[in-house]
Design an enzyme around this catalytic site. Sequence first.
Site, PDB file in Angstrom:
ATOM      1  N   CYS A   1      33.821  38.754  44.161  1.00 57.97           N
ATOM      2  CA  CYS A   1      35.021  39.433  43.659  1.00 57.97           C
ATOM      3  C   CYS A   1      35.924  39.809  44.833  1.00 57.97           C
ATOM      4  CB  CYS A   1      34.630  40.673  42.871  1.00 57.97           C
ATOM      5  SG  CYS A   1      33.690  40.312  41.376  1.00 57.97           S
TER       6      CYS A   1
ATOM      7  N   ALA B   1      38.971  42.826  40.130  1.00 59.65           N
ATOM      8  CA  ALA B   1      38.757  44.218  40.516  1.00 59.65           C
ATOM      9  C   ALA B   1      38.436  45.076  39.296  1.00 59.65           C
ATOM     10  CB  ALA B   1      39.994  44.750  41.229  1.00 59.65           C
TER      11      ALA B   1
ATOM     12  N   HIS C   1      41.646  45.345  36.673  1.00 59.27           N
ATOM     13  CA  HIS C   1      41.393  45.632  35.264  1.00 59.27           C
ATOM     14  C   HIS C   1      40.504  46.850  35.044  1.00 59.27           C
ATOM     15  CE1 HIS C   1      38.413  42.627  36.691  1.00 59.27           C
ATOM     16  NE2 HIS C   1      37.555  43.400  36.046  1.00 59.27           N
TER      17      HIS C   1
END
Length: 264
Positions: free
Chosen positions: A146, A168, A207
């Site tokens: 990520c 995120a 998000h």
Amino acid sequence: MRTYLDLLQHVLDHGVDRDDRTGTGTRSVFGYQMRFDLEEGFPVLTTKKLHLRSIIHELLWFLKGDTNIAYLKENGVTIWDEWADENGDLGPVYGYQWRSWPAPDGRHIDQIANLLKMLHTNPQSRRLIVSAWNPALVDEMALPPCHCLFQFYVANGRLSCQLYQRSADIFLGVPFNIASYALLTMMIAQVTGLKPGEFIHTLGDAHIYSNHFEQARLQLTRTPKKLPVMHINPDVKDLFAFRFEDFRLDGYEADPTIKAPIAV
């Protein structure tokens, strides 16, 4: 950390509701940046308490080049448990890419060692970059990275770091990522004779999961407190020699933890 609360509020107010890989659903924005001056204190949330032990041990685990959760389990860290196989393996995730990126000719590239060398020999370089995103191996990873690429920048004796994070999880993941990369910047600054500068956090798909909305709104009712100070053992001059005992966080006052489910 008002900066983080501003992110929460921005996504709740302006985000788009979307389906996602986990089936949970998110509200997200695309493209957001936060800046933290590391001279102003250690950027760890004070509006909910974070498990600093997990943050430090995970970073040390990355730097070891390890991809099995045994070290984490031995130290009471469970944040990777959901993704490990029955043997505790995660595939070629962060630590492998940082320390042993496979080259086409069969060599393995230690990106962290190369970074340290360049900081000593050519600190003005625009190639002070470490990438965890290896397209050839993404499908072999339990969870593709990520936080996937970071770059360093030296100016006026200060070392700054910018992280690009493609995905995120704002409520659970991002607070860990901020503290982890801030600490990494401080560690590298120490072993290269520099002072910590800024940590810049650039988010791609930023998000909040739909089952975190209530928790996010609770956190937004809380008032940020003064940032604590991170002390690092000044005797450590080798990045790979740091141990958990070399870190001490003073003045950390935080509101209670807010529990939320992890989307796997």
